[in-house]
Each structure stands twice: as C-alpha cells, then as structure tokens.
Design a protein around this motif. Structure first.
Motif, PDB file in Angstrom:
ATOM      1  N   SER A   1       6.145  -3.072   1.004  1.00  0.00           N
ATOM      2  CA  SER A   1       5.894  -4.428   0.503  1.00  0.00           C
ATOM      3  C   SER A   1       4.525  -4.549  -0.150  1.00  0.00           C
ATOM      4  O   SER A   1       4.288  -5.472  -0.936  1.00  0.00           O
ATOM      5  CB  SER A   1       6.015  -5.447   1.651  1.00  0.00           C
ATOM      6  N   ARG A   2       3.619  -3.632   0.172  1.00  0.00           N
ATOM      7  CA  ARG A   2       2.261  -3.664  -0.379  1.00  0.00           C
ATOM      8  C   ARG A   2       2.052  -2.645  -1.500  1.00  0.00           C
ATOM      9  O   ARG A   2       0.976  -2.616  -2.106  1.00  0.00           O
ATOM     10  CB  ARG A   2       1.244  -3.399   0.736  1.00  0.00           C
ATOM     11  N   LEU A   3       3.060  -1.813  -1.754  1.00  0.00           N
ATOM     12  CA  LEU A   3       2.942  -0.793  -2.797  1.00  0.00           C
ATOM     13  C   LEU A   3       3.394  -1.333  -4.147  1.00  0.00           C
ATOM     14  O   LEU A   3       4.277  -2.193  -4.214  1.00  0.00           O
ATOM     15  CB  LEU A   3       3.790   0.432  -2.439  1.00  0.00           C
ATOM     16  N   PRO A   4       2.834  -0.798  -5.235  1.00  0.00           N
ATOM     17  CA  PRO A   4       3.355  -1.145  -6.562  1.00  0.00           C
ATOM     18  C   PRO A   4       4.769  -0.610  -6.716  1.00  0.00           C
ATOM     19  O   PRO A   4       5.200   0.285  -5.973  1.00  0.00           O
ATOM     20  CB  PRO A   4       2.386  -0.452  -7.525  1.00  0.00           C
ATOM     21  N   THR A   5       5.504  -1.147  -7.685  1.00  0.00           N
ATOM     22  CA  THR A   5       6.915  -0.786  -7.838  1.00  0.00           C
ATOM     23  C   THR A   5       7.119   0.687  -8.141  1.00  0.00           C
ATOM     24  O   THR A   5       8.208   1.223  -7.907  1.00  0.00           O
ATOM     25  CB  THR A   5       7.566  -1.621  -8.949  1.00  0.00           C
ATOM     26  N   GLU A   6       6.095   1.387  -8.624  1.00  0.00           N
ATOM     27  CA  GLU A   6       6.243   2.801  -8.980  1.00  0.00           C
ATOM     28  C   GLU A   6       6.158   3.742  -7.786  1.00  0.00           C
ATOM     29  O   GLU A   6       6.344   4.948  -7.949  1.00  0.00           O
ATOM     30  CB  GLU A   6       5.155   3.227  -9.989  1.00  0.00           C
ATOM     31  N   VAL A   7       5.876   3.222  -6.595  1.00  0.00           N
ATOM     32  CA  VAL A   7       5.692   4.065  -5.409  1.00  0.00           C
ATOM     33  C   VAL A   7       6.514   3.492  -4.261  1.00  0.00           C
ATOM     34  O   VAL A   7       6.559   2.272  -4.072  1.00  0.00           O
ATOM     35  CB  VAL A   7       4.205   4.137  -4.980  1.00  0.00           C
ATOM     36  N   ALA A   8       7.182   4.367  -3.491  1.00  0.00           N
ATOM     37  CA  ALA A   8       7.958   3.920  -2.337  1.00  0.00           C
ATOM     38  C   ALA A   8       7.937   4.971  -1.239  1.00  0.00           C
ATOM     39  O   ALA A   8       8.052   6.170  -1.509  1.00  0.00           O
ATOM     40  CB  ALA A   8       9.405   3.620  -2.737  1.00  0.00           C
ATOM     41  N   VAL A   9       7.802   4.511   0.005  1.00  0.00           N
ATOM     42  CA  VAL A   9       7.974   5.376   1.169  1.00  0.00           C
ATOM     43  C   VAL A   9       9.462   5.452   1.458  1.00  0.00           C
ATOM     44  O   VAL A   9      10.115   4.433   1.677  1.00  0.00           O
ATOM     45  CB  VAL A   9       7.222   4.827   2.397  1.00  0.00           C
ATOM     46  N   ARG A  10      10.022   6.651   1.481  1.00  0.00           N
ATOM     47  CA  ARG A  10      11.458   6.837   1.679  1.00  0.00           C
ATOM     48  C   ARG A  10      11.835   7.035   3.129  1.00  0.00           C
ATOM     49  O   ARG A  10      12.897   6.619   3.572  1.00  0.00           O
ATOM     50  CB  ARG A  10      11.937   8.030   0.851  1.00  0.00           C
TER      51      ARG A  10
END
Length: 255
Positions: A80-89
């Motif tokens: 929820s705090r990351l930019p859209t280009e990064v995600a924890v999977r």
C-alpha cells in the motif's frame, strides 16, 4: 527474526536497485514502505543488484526485525506504500543462516529483443529492439563458447568493482518466438553489465558481421574493448535467484 521477501518491479523509472544518496531507487522505496509498516527503520539485503532501467521478476531480499506483524500485514501494508511499479509478491520467515545474496547458488536473467523493422510502442519499456533480421542459430553457436567457468573480464564494465572476474555460466539459451528473441542465462553470479555485454556481443554474430567463433576470441582476449557494445537496459529482467530447498522458500526460487 529474519524475513525474506519476493519482490517484482518495473525498473524503467528507477536509478537501479541500490539505495543512493539522492534519486529514486527500488531499494529506497522498498525500505521506506517497510519502515512505515514496522514504525522503525528497516534495511534490506538483496540477491543481486540491478542497474538503472533493469526489471525484476522475483528479486529476493531479507531483513531482520523484532517487530511483530502478521504476514498479511507486512505484505499488504508494504504494497500500500509502494509505487505502482514495485510489489511484494510473497513473504517467508527464514533461519538466521539465510542470506539473500550469499545463500544463492545461482541467478537467472532473461533478455528480450524485438526483432522486426518497426520499433515497439506498447512494450517499449520491457524489450530492446533490433530492426535487422537476426540469425538465432548463429548466436546459439556463439553462446556455446561462454558456457562453463571462465574469466569474463571482456564482458564487464570498466567500473566493475568485483575483485575476481571468474564466473560460471550454467546455461545460455536463445529462442525465437515470432518477432521476439529471448536470451535466458543462468550463472553462479554475474559481473557488472555482464549480461548486457554478452548480448551486445552476440548481436554482431546474429547480424552476420562476426563469425560465432569470434565470441570465444573475445572471451580469451579478456579485454572489454574487444567485445560488442552494452545492450540497452530495458530488455533485461532479473528472473530469480536460486537457493537450496532447506530454507523453505517458494518453489520458483529453489534449486
């Protein structure tokens, strides 16, 4: 406790993985998001740093913390705090003996090249482009000279700080899928710009400008000036590191 994360990212608008004094990096935004969830500073260690513009399909990181959060809270709160280009999977609790970098036994990259007369539009962030036709069989023949343990000094940037240029390439596969050519390379570790310099040296072979044997000559010459140019960063994706099963990580990053 030690926690491992699988992270994916579009590296186009980042200055690379590693946190810098100034500028936007993947490590920087990830640590900022994790620190918000933990309400205390968090620092992460990654399996392999990537350059500006290079993407990550499953980068693995670890961090140590005494903060107690549910796994779901770590993942959803961080995303929820990351930019859209990064995600924890994904997230796993791992033993203290696990180290994202030093426990990895191999690393795998993919380079994707659009091979057609017209430049890309929709996929321009994720593929490199060569307008002239490439001969995959010639490039495959050239790639065979790189398999195994070698001194890869000819294929690293002059700014590379690794004290030892010897690396072991386990596999280097080149396949055409319609107008795309995929290069997949796995090694125990990589030097700075090593993958992109290898691709840049295989392209003259695919274009018919050099014979496949030339790749071996460049390797043995151990001189960066003899090799081809560095291929663009946009086509490169760090697919995953690979670890022994004992750490209990997801199957995609296990040997």
């Amino acid at each position: 406790m030690r926690i491992a994360l699988g992270v994916e990212y579009d590296g186009t608008d980042f200055l690379g993985w590693q946190r810098l004094g100034t500028g936007r990096t993947v490590q920087g935004v990830l640590e900022e998001a994790l620190s918000f969830v933990a309400n205390t500073p968090i620092e992460v260690t990654c399996a392999g740093r990537t350059d500006a513009g290079v993407h990550g399909r499953c980068q693995v990181v670890h961090f140590d913390t005494d903060v107690q959060r549910q796994d779901r809270g770590w993942i959803l709160g961080t995303n929820s705090r990351l930019p859209t280009e990064v995600a924890v999977r994904w997230l796993r609790h791992v033993p203290d003996a696990f180290h994202a970098r030093f426990s990895a036994r191999a690393r795998r990259y993919r380079y994707t090249l659009l091979n057609r007369p017209i430049r890309p539009a929709l996929d321009a962030r994720f593929v490199a482009w060569e307008r002239l036709p490439l001969d995959v069989e010639r490039m495959q023949a050239g790639a065979q000279h790189l398999i195994g343990e070698h001194d890869f000094n000819a294929f690293r940037t002059v700014a590379c700080q690794a004290p030892n240029p010897v690396r072991t390439i386990h596999a280097l596969q080149i396949e055409r899928d319609d107008d795309r050519i995929h290069f997949e390379i796995q090694a125990n570790a990589f030097l700075h710009h090593m993958v992109r310099n290898i691709i840049g040296s295989l392209l003259p072979v695919g274009l018919g400008e050099r014979p496949p044997e030339w790749v071996g000559e460049v390797l043995r010459g151990r001189d960066r000036a003899l090799a081809g140019p560095t291929a663009p960063a946009c086509g490169l994706t760090f697919l995953r590191p690979l670890y022994p099963d004992e750490f209990g990580l997801p199957a995609e990053v296990c040997l």
